[in-house]
Design a protein around this motif. Structure first.
Motif, PDB file in Angstrom:
ATOM      1  N   ARG A 145       0.760  -1.580   0.578  1.00 37.26           N
ATOM      2  CA  ARG A 145      -0.266   0.115  -0.023  1.00 37.26           C
ATOM      3  C   ARG A 145       0.506   1.399   0.039  1.00 37.26           C
ATOM      4  O   ARG A 145       0.363   2.644  -0.692  1.00 37.26           O
ATOM      5  CB  ARG A 145      -0.754   0.005   1.542  1.00 37.26           C
TER       6      ARG A 145
ATOM      7  N   ALA B 102       2.292   1.776  -3.649  1.00 40.62           N
ATOM      8  CA  ALA B 102       1.487   2.077  -3.922  1.00 40.62           C
ATOM      9  C   ALA B 102       1.171   4.173  -4.605  1.00 40.62           C
ATOM     10  O   ALA B 102       1.447   4.346  -5.176  1.00 40.62           O
ATOM     11  CB  ALA B 102       0.240   1.236  -4.300  1.00 40.62           C
ATOM     12  N   GLN B 103       1.161   3.846  -3.084  1.00 39.92           N
ATOM     13  CA  GLN B 103       1.152   5.078  -2.651  1.00 39.92           C
ATOM     14  C   GLN B 103       2.145   5.992  -3.021  1.00 39.92           C
ATOM     15  O   GLN B 103       2.417   7.276  -3.862  1.00 39.92           O
ATOM     16  CB  GLN B 103       0.607   5.901  -0.826  1.00 39.92           C
TER      17      GLN B 103
ATOM     18  N   LEU C 275      -6.413   1.587  -3.273  1.00 42.28           N
ATOM     19  CA  LEU C 275      -5.527   0.887  -2.773  1.00 42.28           C
ATOM     20  C   LEU C 275      -6.127  -0.420  -1.599  1.00 42.28           C
ATOM     21  O   LEU C 275      -5.260  -0.733  -0.666  1.00 42.28           O
ATOM     22  CB  LEU C 275      -5.162   2.055  -1.367  1.00 42.28           C
TER      23      LEU C 275
ATOM     24  N   TYR D 176       3.095  -2.272 -10.694  1.00 37.01           N
ATOM     25  CA  TYR D 176       2.181  -1.072 -10.521  1.00 37.01           C
ATOM     26  C   TYR D 176       2.352  -0.745 -11.811  1.00 37.01           C
ATOM     27  O   TYR D 176       3.635  -1.173 -12.311  1.00 37.01           O
ATOM     28  CB  TYR D 176       2.578  -0.240  -9.653  1.00 37.01           C
TER      29      TYR D 176
ATOM     30  N   LEU E 195      -6.339  -3.143  -3.338  1.00 40.50           N
ATOM     31  CA  LEU E 195      -5.096  -3.776  -3.269  1.00 40.50           C
ATOM     32  C   LEU E 195      -4.711  -4.843  -2.108  1.00 40.50           C
ATOM     33  O   LEU E 195      -3.872  -5.494  -2.214  1.00 40.50           O
ATOM     34  CB  LEU E 195      -3.838  -2.558  -3.803  1.00 40.50           C
TER      35      LEU E 195
ATOM     36  N   MET F 141       2.612   5.720  -7.055  1.00 38.09           N
ATOM     37  CA  MET F 141       1.012   6.991  -8.283  1.00 38.09           C
ATOM     38  C   MET F 141       1.341   8.363  -7.931  1.00 38.09           C
ATOM     39  O   MET F 141       1.628   8.982  -8.405  1.00 38.09           O
ATOM     40  CB  MET F 141       0.040   6.638  -6.901  1.00 38.09           C
TER      41      MET F 141
ATOM     42  N   PHE G  51      -2.521  -3.440 -11.662  1.00 39.39           N
ATOM     43  CA  PHE G  51      -1.628  -3.904 -10.588  1.00 39.39           C
ATOM     44  C   PHE G  51      -2.052  -5.325 -10.962  1.00 39.39           C
ATOM     45  O   PHE G  51      -3.477  -5.423 -10.952  1.00 39.39           O
ATOM     46  CB  PHE G  51      -1.883  -2.920  -9.547  1.00 39.39           C
TER      47      PHE G  51
END
Length: 141
Positions: A27, A30-31, A50, A75, A53, A34, A84
């Motif tokens: 997570r 991913a943040q 999120l 991703y 995921l 992105m 993803f």
């Protein structure tokens, strides 16, 4: 929405041990990616992405860790698409669309409800040797 993910200009791959901390790491990664790719944190697809995921990585850790000591998250993003995949080496192919009719688990039901609410797609792809799989989610931005 069917986007060939190989053509998306942004890509990041993360492989980590199949432990509960993988959910947080996936997570947070991913943040970070992105943000680096210019996807605004307040974009309406980000929070659902999120959560999706997190659910998929949780499923891999809970149900596949005995056969898959690692989980990999891929991703990818383009100007109008976020994608993803969560990959593990367990052969079970979860019935994503069955999760909507009650024959799947609660977490997958959430994944599918959020994905479809955002006009996204979900697909399970078996590894060539049949001993693993990837669950791919594609969401419009």
């Amino acid at each position: 929405m069917s986007v060939p993910t190989q053509t998306l200009p942004h890509r990041h791959v993360l492989t980590m041990p199949s432990t509960p901390s993988a959910v947080r790491v996936a997570r947070e990664t991913a943040q970070q990616v992105m943000a680096e790719w210019g996807v605004a944190a307040r974009h309406p697809a980000v929070d659902p992405a999120l959560l999706i995921l997190s659910e998929l990585v949780t499923n891999s850790v809970r149900h596949a860790a005995d056969r898959s000591p690692q989980v990999t998250v891929i991703y990818a993003a383009g100007r109008d698409c976020l994608a993803f995949a969560v990959h593990d080496r367990h052969p079970f192919l979860p019935p994503l669309y069955g999760a909507l009719t009650g024959s799947g688990s609660g977490g997958l039901g959430t994944v599918m409800e959020l994905t479809l609410a955002l006009a996204g797609t979900a697909v399970v792809r078996a590894d060539a040797d049949g001993l693993g799989k990837s669950v791919w989610i594609t969401l419009p931005l």
